[in-house]
Scaffold this motif. Structure first.
Motif, PDB file in Angstrom:
ATOM      1  N   TRP A 199      -1.759   1.272  15.769  1.00 53.14           N
ATOM      2  CA  TRP A 199      -1.206   0.887  14.249  1.00 53.14           C
ATOM      3  C   TRP A 199      -2.277   0.126  13.471  1.00 53.14           C
ATOM      4  O   TRP A 199      -2.501   0.388  12.326  1.00 53.14           O
ATOM      5  CB  TRP A 199       0.227   0.050  14.498  1.00 53.14           C
ATOM      6  N   ASP A 200      -3.211  -0.481  13.909  1.00 59.30           N
ATOM      7  CA  ASP A 200      -4.335  -1.166  13.448  1.00 59.30           C
ATOM      8  C   ASP A 200      -5.363  -0.226  12.877  1.00 59.30           C
ATOM      9  O   ASP A 200      -5.846  -0.382  11.740  1.00 59.30           O
ATOM     10  CB  ASP A 200      -4.993  -2.143  14.573  1.00 59.30           C
ATOM     11  N   ARG A 203      -3.550   1.592   9.873  1.00 60.54           N
ATOM     12  CA  ARG A 203      -3.617   0.580   8.829  1.00 60.54           C
ATOM     13  C   ARG A 203      -5.072   0.878   8.028  1.00 60.54           C
ATOM     14  O   ARG A 203      -4.978   0.958   6.739  1.00 60.54           O
ATOM     15  CB  ARG A 203      -3.199  -0.861   9.100  1.00 60.54           C
ATOM     16  N   ARG A 204      -6.059   0.721   9.064  1.00 58.37           N
ATOM     17  CA  ARG A 204      -7.291   0.789   8.408  1.00 58.37           C
ATOM     18  C   ARG A 204      -7.809   1.994   7.744  1.00 58.37           C
ATOM     19  O   ARG A 204      -8.596   2.152   6.727  1.00 58.37           O
ATOM     20  CB  ARG A 204      -8.543   0.220   9.521  1.00 58.37           C
ATOM     21  N   GLN A 206      -5.816   4.355   6.380  1.00 59.67           N
ATOM     22  CA  GLN A 206      -5.043   4.329   5.208  1.00 59.67           C
ATOM     23  C   GLN A 206      -5.831   3.514   4.152  1.00 59.67           C
ATOM     24  O   GLN A 206      -5.814   3.844   2.926  1.00 59.67           O
ATOM     25  CB  GLN A 206      -3.336   4.119   5.408  1.00 59.67           C
ATOM     26  N   HIS A 207      -6.095   2.505   4.448  1.00 55.61           N
ATOM     27  CA  HIS A 207      -6.917   1.521   3.437  1.00 55.61           C
ATOM     28  C   HIS A 207      -8.119   2.117   2.950  1.00 55.61           C
ATOM     29  O   HIS A 207      -8.453   2.380   1.836  1.00 55.61           O
ATOM     30  CB  HIS A 207      -7.068   0.077   4.031  1.00 55.61           C
ATOM     31  N   SER A 210      -7.499   4.717   0.599  1.00 52.92           N
ATOM     32  CA  SER A 210      -6.877   4.658  -0.584  1.00 52.92           C
ATOM     33  C   SER A 210      -7.917   4.542  -1.649  1.00 52.92           C
ATOM     34  O   SER A 210      -7.907   4.636  -2.938  1.00 52.92           O
ATOM     35  CB  SER A 210      -6.469   3.200  -0.777  1.00 52.92           C
ATOM     36  N   THR A 291      -2.776   8.847  17.705  1.00 47.60           N
ATOM     37  CA  THR A 291      -2.700   8.046  16.194  1.00 47.60           C
ATOM     38  C   THR A 291      -3.049   9.146  15.037  1.00 47.60           C
ATOM     39  O   THR A 291      -2.709   9.002  14.028  1.00 47.60           O
ATOM     40  CB  THR A 291      -3.478   6.881  16.485  1.00 47.60           C
ATOM     41  N   SER A 298       1.559  11.604   8.085  1.00 45.88           N
ATOM     42  CA  SER A 298       2.290  10.539   7.272  1.00 45.88           C
ATOM     43  C   SER A 298       2.293  10.839   5.869  1.00 45.88           C
ATOM     44  O   SER A 298       1.564  11.738   5.261  1.00 45.88           O
ATOM     45  CB  SER A 298       1.495   9.363   7.415  1.00 45.88           C
TER      46      SER A 298
END
Length: 298
Positions: A199-200, A203-204, A206-207, A210, A291, A298
Protein backbone atom coordinates in the motif's frame (compact mmCIF):
# COMPACT_ATOMS: atom_id res chain seq x y z
CA UNK A 1 -4.14 12.45 -13.87
CA UNK A 2 -6.27 10.50 -11.44
CA UNK A 3 -7.06 7.46 -13.59
CA UNK A 4 -4.83 4.70 -14.92
CA UNK A 5 -5.71 1.54 -16.76
CA UNK A 6 -8.47 1.11 -19.34
CA UNK A 7 -10.08 4.51 -18.65
CA UNK A 8 -6.82 6.45 -18.58
CA UNK A 9 -7.10 8.20 -21.92
CA UNK A 10 -10.76 9.20 -21.75
CA UNK A 11 -10.69 10.39 -18.15
CA UNK A 12 -7.18 11.44 -17.20
CA UNK A 13 -6.53 13.52 -20.29
CA UNK A 14 -9.68 15.61 -20.62
CA UNK A 15 -8.40 18.59 -18.66
CA UNK A 16 -4.89 18.49 -20.12
CA UNK A 17 -6.14 18.20 -23.69
CA UNK A 18 -8.09 21.46 -23.42
CA UNK A 19 -4.92 23.43 -22.64
CA UNK A 20 -2.16 22.94 -25.25
CA UNK A 21 1.37 24.02 -24.42
CA UNK A 22 2.74 27.14 -26.08
CA UNK A 23 6.30 26.21 -25.16
CA UNK A 24 8.19 24.31 -22.49
CA UNK A 25 9.17 20.69 -21.77
CA UNK A 26 7.16 17.55 -22.39
CA UNK A 27 8.70 14.86 -20.16
CA UNK A 28 7.79 11.39 -21.38
CA UNK A 29 8.43 8.57 -18.88
CA UNK A 30 9.06 5.46 -20.97
CA UNK A 31 8.24 2.41 -18.83
CA UNK A 32 9.65 -0.75 -20.50
CA UNK A 33 7.34 -2.86 -22.67
CA UNK A 34 4.42 -0.40 -22.68
CA UNK A 35 4.72 0.77 -26.30
CA UNK A 36 7.37 3.37 -25.60
CA UNK A 37 9.35 2.61 -28.77
CA UNK A 38 6.28 3.46 -30.82
CA UNK A 39 5.68 6.65 -28.82
CA UNK A 40 9.35 7.57 -29.23
CA UNK A 41 8.96 7.38 -32.99
CA UNK A 42 5.73 9.37 -33.05
CA UNK A 43 7.17 12.20 -30.95
CA UNK A 44 9.87 12.98 -33.51
CA UNK A 45 9.58 15.36 -36.45
CA UNK A 46 6.77 17.42 -34.90
CA UNK A 47 8.51 20.79 -34.69
CA UNK A 48 9.53 20.16 -31.07
CA UNK A 49 13.17 19.36 -30.35
CA UNK A 50 13.51 15.75 -29.21
CA UNK A 51 16.12 13.98 -27.08
CA UNK A 52 16.41 11.14 -24.56
CA UNK A 53 17.65 10.73 -21.02
CA UNK A 54 18.98 7.22 -21.52
CA UNK A 55 22.21 5.45 -20.64
CA UNK A 56 22.43 3.90 -24.11
CA UNK A 57 22.74 7.24 -25.91
CA UNK A 58 26.13 8.34 -24.59
CA UNK A 59 29.09 8.55 -26.98
CA UNK A 60 30.89 5.63 -25.31
CA UNK A 61 27.95 3.35 -26.17
CA UNK A 62 25.41 1.36 -24.24
CA UNK A 63 27.31 1.00 -20.96
CA UNK A 64 25.13 1.47 -17.88
CA UNK A 65 27.97 0.72 -15.48
CA UNK A 66 29.13 4.33 -15.29
CA UNK A 67 25.59 5.44 -14.47
CA UNK A 68 25.21 2.73 -11.83
CA UNK A 69 28.49 3.67 -10.13
CA UNK A 70 27.56 7.35 -10.01
CA UNK A 71 23.88 8.02 -9.28
CA UNK A 72 24.31 11.61 -10.48
CA UNK A 73 25.89 10.59 -13.80
CA UNK A 74 22.63 11.34 -15.61
CA UNK A 75 23.07 15.04 -14.76
CA UNK A 76 26.23 15.06 -16.89
CA UNK A 77 24.62 13.06 -19.70
CA UNK A 78 24.25 14.41 -23.22
CA UNK A 79 20.46 14.39 -22.95
CA UNK A 80 20.18 16.37 -19.70
CA UNK A 81 22.93 18.84 -20.64
CA UNK A 82 21.17 19.37 -23.98
CA UNK A 83 17.91 20.19 -22.17
CA UNK A 84 19.59 22.72 -19.85
CA UNK A 85 21.36 24.35 -22.79
CA UNK A 86 18.12 24.61 -24.75
CA UNK A 87 16.38 26.26 -21.80
CA UNK A 88 19.22 28.74 -21.33
CA UNK A 89 19.62 29.61 -25.01
CA UNK A 90 16.00 29.88 -26.16
CA UNK A 91 13.38 32.22 -24.77
CA UNK A 92 10.50 29.92 -25.64
CA UNK A 93 11.94 26.42 -26.04
CA UNK A 94 9.86 23.55 -27.33
CA UNK A 95 11.38 20.37 -25.93
CA UNK A 96 10.38 16.72 -25.73
CA UNK A 97 12.57 14.63 -23.42
CA UNK A 98 12.08 10.88 -23.15
CA UNK A 99 13.20 9.38 -19.82
CA UNK A 100 14.21 5.72 -20.04
CA UNK A 101 16.93 3.46 -18.54
CA UNK A 102 19.26 5.44 -16.30
CA UNK A 103 16.89 8.32 -15.69
CA UNK A 104 15.83 8.88 -12.07
CA UNK A 105 12.32 7.84 -11.16
CA UNK A 106 9.40 10.20 -11.59
CA UNK A 107 9.00 10.48 -7.82
CA UNK A 108 12.36 12.25 -7.55
CA UNK A 109 12.11 14.23 -10.78
CA UNK A 110 8.78 15.93 -10.06
CA UNK A 111 9.87 16.96 -6.57
CA UNK A 112 13.30 18.26 -7.58
CA UNK A 113 14.68 18.62 -11.10
CA UNK A 114 11.46 19.15 -13.05
CA UNK A 115 10.19 21.54 -10.39
CA UNK A 116 13.30 23.70 -10.88
CA UNK A 117 12.92 23.58 -14.66
CA UNK A 118 9.25 24.56 -14.34
CA UNK A 119 10.15 27.57 -12.20
CA UNK A 120 12.63 28.78 -14.83
CA UNK A 121 10.10 28.42 -17.61
CA UNK A 122 7.02 29.80 -15.85
CA UNK A 123 8.07 33.43 -16.11
CA UNK A 124 8.40 32.97 -19.89
CA UNK A 125 4.89 31.58 -20.22
CA UNK A 126 6.18 28.04 -20.74
CA UNK A 127 5.25 24.85 -18.90
CA UNK A 128 6.54 21.43 -17.92
CA UNK A 129 4.14 18.57 -18.60
CA UNK A 130 4.61 14.91 -17.73
CA UNK A 131 3.11 12.05 -19.75
CA UNK A 132 3.53 8.30 -19.46
CA UNK A 133 2.08 5.05 -20.74
CA UNK A 134 1.07 2.06 -18.64
CA UNK A 135 0.12 -1.43 -19.73
CA UNK A 136 -1.99 -4.28 -18.42
CA UNK A 137 0.44 -5.75 -15.85
CA UNK A 138 0.31 -9.44 -16.83
CA UNK A 139 0.74 -8.61 -20.53
CA UNK A 140 3.64 -6.28 -19.74
CA UNK A 141 5.54 -8.76 -17.56
CA UNK A 142 5.18 -11.48 -20.21
CA UNK A 143 6.59 -9.08 -22.79
CA UNK A 144 9.54 -8.37 -20.51
CA UNK A 145 10.28 -12.08 -20.15
CA UNK A 146 10.08 -12.63 -23.90
CA UNK A 147 12.17 -9.56 -24.70
CA UNK A 148 14.90 -10.47 -22.20
CA UNK A 149 15.11 -14.11 -23.26
CA UNK A 150 18.60 -14.82 -24.59
CA UNK A 151 17.24 -17.75 -26.58
CA UNK A 152 15.24 -15.48 -28.87
CA UNK A 153 11.83 -13.83 -28.96
CA UNK A 154 9.99 -16.72 -27.31
CA UNK A 155 8.87 -17.29 -23.75
CA UNK A 156 11.76 -18.71 -21.69
CA UNK A 157 11.87 -22.10 -20.01
CA UNK A 158 10.13 -22.27 -16.62
CA UNK A 159 13.30 -22.23 -14.52
CA UNK A 160 14.61 -19.17 -16.37
CA UNK A 161 11.28 -17.35 -16.11
CA UNK A 162 10.91 -18.10 -12.39
CA UNK A 163 14.44 -16.87 -11.72
CA UNK A 164 13.94 -13.71 -13.75
CA UNK A 165 10.61 -12.79 -12.20
CA UNK A 166 12.03 -11.93 -8.80
CA UNK A 167 14.02 -9.13 -10.47
CA UNK A 168 10.90 -7.90 -12.23
CA UNK A 169 8.50 -7.93 -9.25
CA UNK A 170 6.11 -4.96 -9.51
CA UNK A 171 8.39 -3.59 -12.24
CA UNK A 172 5.89 -1.17 -13.76
CA UNK A 173 5.11 0.91 -10.63
CA UNK A 174 8.66 0.61 -9.29
CA UNK A 175 10.17 1.71 -12.60
CA UNK A 176 7.82 4.68 -12.59
CA UNK A 177 9.01 5.64 -9.10
CA UNK A 178 12.68 4.71 -9.18
CA UNK A 179 13.81 3.86 -12.71
CA UNK A 180 15.63 0.75 -13.96
CA UNK A 181 15.64 -2.30 -11.65
CA UNK A 182 19.45 -2.25 -11.46
CA UNK A 183 19.07 0.90 -9.35
CA UNK A 184 16.46 -0.52 -6.95
CA UNK A 185 17.09 -1.26 -3.27
CA UNK A 186 17.92 -4.92 -2.67
CA UNK A 187 14.78 -5.61 -0.65
CA UNK A 188 12.73 -5.03 -3.82
CA UNK A 189 14.53 -7.86 -5.66
CA UNK A 190 12.47 -10.73 -4.31
CA UNK A 191 9.09 -12.37 -4.62
CA UNK A 192 6.39 -10.59 -2.64
CA UNK A 193 4.22 -12.55 -0.27
CA UNK A 194 1.04 -14.03 -1.69
CA UNK A 195 -2.11 -11.92 -1.23
CA UNK A 196 -0.14 -8.87 -0.13
CA UNK A 197 -0.57 -5.41 -1.63
CA UNK A 198 2.22 -2.91 -1.02
CA UNK A 199 0.00 0.00 0.00
CA UNK A 200 2.95 2.33 0.46
CA UNK A 201 3.91 1.69 -3.17
CA UNK A 202 0.31 2.33 -4.23
CA UNK A 203 0.29 5.65 -2.38
CA UNK A 204 3.63 6.77 -3.78
CA UNK A 205 2.73 5.86 -7.36
CA UNK A 206 -0.61 7.63 -7.18
CA UNK A 207 1.13 10.71 -5.79
CA UNK A 208 3.73 10.68 -8.58
CA UNK A 209 1.02 10.22 -11.22
CA UNK A 210 -0.88 13.19 -9.81
CA UNK A 211 1.79 15.34 -11.49
CA UNK A 212 1.12 13.78 -14.91
CA UNK A 213 -0.96 15.54 -17.53
CA UNK A 214 -1.66 12.33 -19.45
CA UNK A 215 -1.48 8.69 -18.35
CA UNK A 216 -2.30 6.39 -21.23
CA UNK A 217 -2.53 2.65 -21.65
CA UNK A 218 -1.07 0.52 -24.40
CA UNK A 219 -4.37 -0.87 -25.64
CA UNK A 220 -5.43 2.68 -26.55
CA UNK A 221 -2.08 3.80 -27.88
CA UNK A 222 -3.41 5.85 -30.81
CA UNK A 223 -5.76 7.79 -28.54
CA UNK A 224 -2.87 8.51 -26.18
CA UNK A 225 -0.79 9.79 -29.10
CA UNK A 226 -3.65 12.01 -30.26
CA UNK A 227 -3.96 13.55 -26.80
CA UNK A 228 -0.20 14.14 -26.58
CA UNK A 229 -0.21 15.76 -30.01
CA UNK A 230 -3.04 18.02 -28.89
CA UNK A 231 -1.01 18.93 -25.81
CA UNK A 232 1.87 19.93 -28.10
CA UNK A 233 -0.44 21.88 -30.41
CA UNK A 234 0.15 19.41 -33.25
CA UNK A 235 -2.54 18.10 -35.56
CA UNK A 236 -2.00 14.34 -35.99
CA UNK A 237 -1.70 12.93 -39.47
CA UNK A 238 -3.61 9.74 -40.13
CA UNK A 239 -3.05 7.08 -42.75
CA UNK A 240 -5.50 5.44 -45.12
CA UNK A 241 -6.83 3.29 -42.25
CA UNK A 242 -7.25 6.19 -39.82
CA UNK A 243 -4.19 5.29 -37.73
CA UNK A 244 -1.91 8.10 -36.60
CA UNK A 245 1.20 7.83 -38.74
CA UNK A 246 4.79 7.89 -37.57
CA UNK A 247 7.00 10.72 -38.79
CA UNK A 248 8.78 8.50 -41.33
CA UNK A 249 5.57 7.02 -42.80
CA UNK A 250 3.76 9.87 -44.50
CA UNK A 251 2.76 8.73 -47.99
CA UNK A 252 -0.28 6.84 -49.18
CA UNK A 253 2.07 4.45 -50.99
CA UNK A 254 3.83 3.62 -47.73
CA UNK A 255 0.47 3.14 -46.03
CA UNK A 256 -0.59 0.61 -48.63
CA UNK A 257 2.79 -1.13 -48.49
CA UNK A 258 2.57 -1.66 -44.73
CA UNK A 259 -1.14 -2.57 -44.71
CA UNK A 260 -0.35 -5.96 -43.18
CA UNK A 261 2.44 -4.75 -40.88
CA UNK A 262 1.87 -4.44 -37.13
CA UNK A 263 2.00 -0.63 -36.53
CA UNK A 264 3.16 -0.80 -32.91
CA UNK A 265 6.92 -1.24 -32.59
CA UNK A 266 8.45 -3.64 -30.09
CA UNK A 267 5.19 -4.69 -28.38
CA UNK A 268 4.40 -8.39 -28.26
CA UNK A 269 0.81 -9.64 -28.24
CA UNK A 270 0.56 -12.08 -25.35
CA UNK A 271 -3.00 -13.38 -25.14
CA UNK A 272 -2.02 -16.76 -26.60
CA UNK A 273 1.09 -17.09 -24.42
CA UNK A 274 -0.80 -17.01 -21.12
CA UNK A 275 -2.83 -20.10 -21.96
CA UNK A 276 0.36 -22.05 -22.62
CA UNK A 277 2.16 -21.20 -19.36
CA UNK A 278 2.58 -23.77 -16.60
CA UNK A 279 0.61 -23.32 -13.38
CA UNK A 280 3.81 -22.51 -11.48
CA UNK A 281 4.71 -19.68 -13.85
CA UNK A 282 1.14 -18.36 -13.89
CA UNK A 283 1.07 -18.22 -10.09
CA UNK A 284 4.47 -16.49 -10.04
CA UNK A 285 3.36 -13.91 -12.61
CA UNK A 286 0.24 -13.11 -10.59
CA UNK A 287 2.30 -12.88 -7.39
CA UNK A 288 4.81 -10.36 -8.83
CA UNK A 289 2.07 -8.14 -10.28
CA UNK A 290 -0.28 -7.94 -7.26
CA UNK A 291 0.32 -4.28 -6.48
CA UNK A 292 0.74 -3.34 -10.13
CA UNK A 293 -2.69 -4.77 -10.95
CA UNK A 294 -4.24 -2.93 -8.00
CA UNK A 295 -2.80 0.38 -9.25
CA UNK A 296 -3.66 -0.23 -12.91
CA UNK A 297 -7.31 -1.05 -12.20
CA UNK A 298 -7.81 1.57 -9.48
Amino acid sequence: AQFVGPKAVTNATSQAASDPMVCGVLYFVHIPKTGGTTINDRLRGLGWAFNRLYWGDEEEGDDPNAWLKDHDAWKKSDGWQWLLQMIDSEEHPKIVLEAHHGAPGLEYMVEHELKEVACKLKERGCQVRVVTMMRKPVDRIISSLVFNNEEGQVFPEDDVALGELRYLAEEQPRYLLSGHHDTWPKYWLKYPEKNSIDWDLVRRVQHALSYAAIVGNTRQLDEFVAQVYHLLGVEPERDCEGTIVMHKWRSAEECRRRARVQPDLNVQKNDYIWSELSDNVKQAVLKVTQTDRNIYHS
